[in-house]
Motif scaffolding. Sequence first.
Motif, PDB file in Angstrom:
ATOM      1  N   ILE A 172     -54.703  58.588  83.423  1.00  0.00           N
ATOM      2  CA  ILE A 172     -54.138  59.121  84.665  1.00  0.00           C
ATOM      3  C   ILE A 172     -54.139  58.048  85.763  1.00  0.00           C
ATOM      4  N   MET A 173     -53.032  57.969  86.504  1.00  0.00           N
ATOM      5  CA  MET A 173     -52.817  56.901  87.492  1.00  0.00           C
ATOM      6  C   MET A 173     -52.708  57.406  88.925  1.00  0.00           C
ATOM      7  N   ILE A 174     -51.962  58.494  89.107  1.00  0.00           N
ATOM      8  CA  ILE A 174     -51.776  59.054  90.443  1.00  0.00           C
ATOM      9  C   ILE A 174     -52.110  60.532  90.338  1.00  0.00           C
ATOM     10  N   THR A 175     -53.028  60.995  91.180  1.00  0.00           N
ATOM     11  CA  THR A 175     -53.533  62.360  91.013  1.00  0.00           C
ATOM     12  C   THR A 175     -54.402  62.784  92.195  1.00  0.00           C
ATOM     13  N   PRO A 176     -54.402  64.071  92.490  1.00  0.00           N
ATOM     14  CA  PRO A 176     -55.424  64.548  93.418  1.00  0.00           C
ATOM     15  C   PRO A 176     -56.777  64.544  92.709  1.00  0.00           C
ATOM     16  N   GLN A 177     -57.846  64.617  93.459  1.00  0.00           N
ATOM     17  CA  GLN A 177     -59.161  64.802  92.846  1.00  0.00           C
ATOM     18  C   GLN A 177     -59.812  66.029  93.466  1.00  0.00           C
ATOM     19  N   PRO A 178     -60.444  66.844  92.617  1.00  0.00           N
ATOM     20  CA  PRO A 178     -61.084  68.061  93.134  1.00  0.00           C
ATOM     21  C   PRO A 178     -62.097  67.695  94.214  1.00  0.00           C
ATOM     22  N   GLY A 179     -62.035  68.405  95.310  1.00  0.00           N
ATOM     23  CA  GLY A 179     -63.008  68.165  96.368  1.00  0.00           C
ATOM     24  C   GLY A 179     -62.706  66.951  97.214  1.00  0.00           C
ATOM     25  N   VAL A 180     -61.638  66.222  96.902  1.00  0.00           N
ATOM     26  CA  VAL A 180     -61.352  64.988  97.625  1.00  0.00           C
ATOM     27  C   VAL A 180     -60.203  65.166  98.608  1.00  0.00           C
ATOM     28  N   ASN A 181     -59.019  65.478  98.076  1.00  0.00           N
ATOM     29  CA  ASN A 181     -57.871  65.533  98.980  1.00  0.00           C
ATOM     30  C   ASN A 181     -57.166  66.881  98.931  1.00  0.00           C
ATOM     31  N   ASP A 182     -56.417  67.143  99.985  1.00  0.00           N
ATOM     32  CA  ASP A 182     -55.609  68.351 100.044  1.00  0.00           C
ATOM     33  C   ASP A 182     -54.556  68.289  98.951  1.00  0.00           C
ATOM     34  N   MET A 183     -54.154  69.461  98.468  1.00  0.00           N
ATOM     35  CA  MET A 183     -53.153  69.512  97.402  1.00  0.00           C
ATOM     36  C   MET A 183     -51.797  69.842  98.010  1.00  0.00           C
ATOM     37  N   LYS A 184     -50.771  69.167  97.506  1.00  0.00           N
ATOM     38  CA  LYS A 184     -49.397  69.436  97.946  1.00  0.00           C
ATOM     39  C   LYS A 184     -48.595  69.772  96.699  1.00  0.00           C
ATOM     40  N   PRO A 185     -48.198  71.026  96.535  1.00  0.00           N
ATOM     41  CA  PRO A 185     -47.462  71.402  95.319  1.00  0.00           C
ATOM     42  C   PRO A 185     -46.243  70.509  95.107  1.00  0.00           C
ATOM     43  N   GLY A 186     -46.177  69.876  93.948  1.00  0.00           N
ATOM     44  CA  GLY A 186     -45.046  69.006  93.635  1.00  0.00           C
ATOM     45  C   GLY A 186     -45.357  67.532  93.830  1.00  0.00           C
ATOM     46  N   SER A 187     -46.488  67.221  94.430  1.00  0.00           N
ATOM     47  CA  SER A 187     -46.861  65.821  94.618  1.00  0.00           C
ATOM     48  C   SER A 187     -48.100  65.479  93.802  1.00  0.00           C
ATOM     49  N   ALA A 188     -48.055  64.326  93.141  1.00  0.00           N
ATOM     50  CA  ALA A 188     -49.243  63.856  92.409  1.00  0.00           C
ATOM     51  C   ALA A 188     -50.245  63.213  93.383  1.00  0.00           C
ATOM     52  N   THR A 189     -49.900  63.191  94.621  1.00  0.00           N
ATOM     53  CA  THR A 189     -50.701  62.714  95.773  1.00  0.00           C
ATOM     54  C   THR A 189     -51.114  61.244  95.699  1.00  0.00           C
ATOM     55  N   LEU A 190     -52.396  60.937  95.408  1.00  0.00           N
ATOM     56  CA  LEU A 190     -52.910  59.595  95.685  1.00  0.00           C
ATOM     57  C   LEU A 190     -53.259  58.788  94.440  1.00  0.00           C
ATOM     58  N   PRO A 191     -53.225  57.458  94.573  1.00  0.00           N
ATOM     59  CA  PRO A 191     -53.572  56.617  93.416  1.00  0.00           C
ATOM     60  C   PRO A 191     -55.047  56.727  93.036  1.00  0.00           C
ATOM     61  N   PHE A 192     -55.292  56.591  91.761  1.00  0.00           N
ATOM     62  CA  PHE A 192     -56.664  56.562  91.267  1.00  0.00           C
ATOM     63  C   PHE A 192     -57.271  55.187  91.603  1.00  0.00           C
ATOM     64  N   TYR A 193     -58.579  55.081  91.443  1.00  0.00           N
ATOM     65  CA  TYR A 193     -59.284  53.836  91.763  1.00  0.00           C
ATOM     66  C   TYR A 193     -58.733  52.661  90.946  1.00  0.00           C
ATOM     67  N   GLY A 194     -58.535  51.555  91.611  1.00  0.00           N
ATOM     68  CA  GLY A 194     -58.068  50.347  90.923  1.00  0.00           C
ATOM     69  C   GLY A 194     -56.573  50.309  90.681  1.00  0.00           C
ATOM     70  N   ILE A 195     -55.874  51.370  91.084  1.00  0.00           N
ATOM     71  CA  ILE A 195     -54.437  51.465  90.832  1.00  0.00           C
ATOM     72  C   ILE A 195     -53.674  51.181  92.122  1.00  0.00           C
ATOM     73  N   GLU A 196     -52.715  50.285  92.025  1.00  0.00           N
ATOM     74  CA  GLU A 196     -51.964  49.886  93.212  1.00  0.00           C
ATOM     75  C   GLU A 196     -50.473  50.190  93.037  1.00  0.00           C
TER      76      GLU A 196
END
Length: 657
Positions: free
Chosen positions: A422-446
């Motif tokens: 997995i490369m781009i994803t929300p994380q539970p307890g971390v960021n708000d969820m936006k239906p339809g968006s994979a939201t933010l990059p995972f660690y080390g991913i640019e």
Amino acid sequence: MSVHEHPAKVYPVHPQLKDSAVVKGLSEYQAMYEKSLADSDAFWADIAQRIDWFSPWHQVSQCDFSKAQVAWFLGAKLNVAHNCIDRHLKDKADQTAIIWEADDPADTRHISYRELHEEVCRAANALKAHGVQHGDRVCIYLPMIPELAYVMLACARIGAVHSIVFAGFSADALKDRILDCEAKVVVTADEGLRGGKAIGLKAITDQALEQTPCVSRLLVVRRTGAEVNMVAGRDCWYHEEVAKQRPTCPAAWVDAEDPLFILYTSGSTGKPKGVLHTSGGYITYASFTHQYVFDYRPGDIYFCAADIGWITGHSYIIYGPLANGATTIMFESTPLYPDAGRYWDVVERHKVNIFYTAPTAIRALAAEGDAFVKKYDRSSLRVMGTVGEPINPEAWGWYHDVVGDGRCAVVDTWWQTETGGIMITPQPGVNDMKPGSATLPFYGIEPVIVDEACNRQEDVEATGLLCMGRAWPGMARTVYGDHQRYVETYFSRVPGYYFTGDGCRRDKDGCYWITGRVDDVLNVSGHRLGTAEIEASINACDWIAESAVVGCHHDIKGTGIFAFVVLNRDNADHKDDFDAVFKTVREQVTADIGKIARPDHILISTGLPKTRSGKIMRRILRNIAKNEYEDMGNISTLADPSVVALLIEGHRKQFNS
Ligand code: WT7
């Protein structure tokens, strides 16, 4: 209006997850994310401590996208099966490693880490007895039964390379994949069983093996007990072979960069590519992402409903969860068998905490109504994932509100066969969820967005082609047997970057919205298919002169397959025999590739819109398939612009009259 024009609805982090999740809140994520990019080698060296290494690396990474060169943990030795099994034996020998949920809901088996160890060792010894050595390829054509896990881990144990072929692929597709990787041994079953229906895997394999001189041995797992033809000197029963073997087998020390597996996936041109993943980086990345993205906690029951024939099953049914000592469910059946409540029945019976599926399954189940969900207790669920294609906000909303009772984190995970994890994803307890968006990059991913001319878009809000600015340990290292194709596919379109093939938009909060493939790849029910492969198959029908395939809207599959076909002059009579043409095309594609690639619609046309240089203008066909007859853009470069009006007329008659 497309989903991207809606102002995004935001679902705030569920408070009960914020305090207990592995990463607590956005600021903790941001700090860790910044650290991961600021000193990437130091970051990954630290993360790799989660893996047992037999001997250390002398260099963390050696990556240069301009040379398509990627290597991680250079010189280190490890064994992936040891990491997924042996190291858990001291404190988890009796814990369930795999819950096997058979096609028949009454048939469930719990396999402990101790049993898994024994089964994998026997399978490893059996492979060795049949001549499989370090580096040899083993093709696995099995349904979702425990032996599939045993054989893949057995390969990892002895340093052999598995190539799993989804058991829905045809004999021809299987043959191509066996030949491409020159597999020495093939493992199949007498039959597969899905939704109460048997699939004759042994018979299909026999057909494939008529043309594969590289294969010296076929091992056959007994699943249904159906009578099958065993070829003397070539075929052996799996259960007889493993019974002869000792239940222990040393885990080979393999190099971090030794191949772990090959997995074939479709591209925009030519035959499917053998995407190659190696050992050290892949297992580090699969294990790390599995823990963080799903907020996996020791003791959790984890259920990924994918098939191991796809990358999701490799990384998130087997390698990631087992490396983390989890209890992972292997599901043999379908979401609709015996009825649309099956997933939630599994969730209730096994008290599943984390569930992972695809938008196509969510849409299919939503269409069956809420009663099938509400009938079962889903209070054990905490995190629910989705993968494979963009999820429409309606399906997201149903998943979150109905299945998850509005209480669970939903993680929309963007990644690819080639990314390994997995490369781009929300994380539970971390960021708000936006239906339809994979939201933010995972660690080390640019993630990097470039425009058509490859200019990097520096503004936060941007639209364009999605690329990656730097390497990560889980990424594919080559296309098996064709490194040049790896260079051309991923590192040539946008020099200096890894090119994903997807388009995307970044919003003002830095969240990513994947808009889908920008190449000639279709994503049908989350499965990747090349339009070129489907066309090659259709063109093989006697009646057909040429064809062009495009994606179209499909309520359940997300993208359906629309084929425009031109009949041979001699067979132009058949133009009135639509049913026969439709049936022939679908049968041909099923035989060449498999049912998943069958066109949903065909339109018999007198010609295709081609430029003077002979290139098909797919844009026009895509518009027609979408019922968009107006605004065809500039068609003056067409060799014969009049075909457009004929195509529209034909389409209108067939679909809109
Ligand atoms: C393509 C990769 C990774 C396992 C399943 C598919 C699309 C994947 C998402 C998502 C939007 C997605 C992309 C990608 N895709 N996940 N969460 N949102 N699109 O693996 O067969 O290699 O396909 O699937 O288009 O490029 P794959």
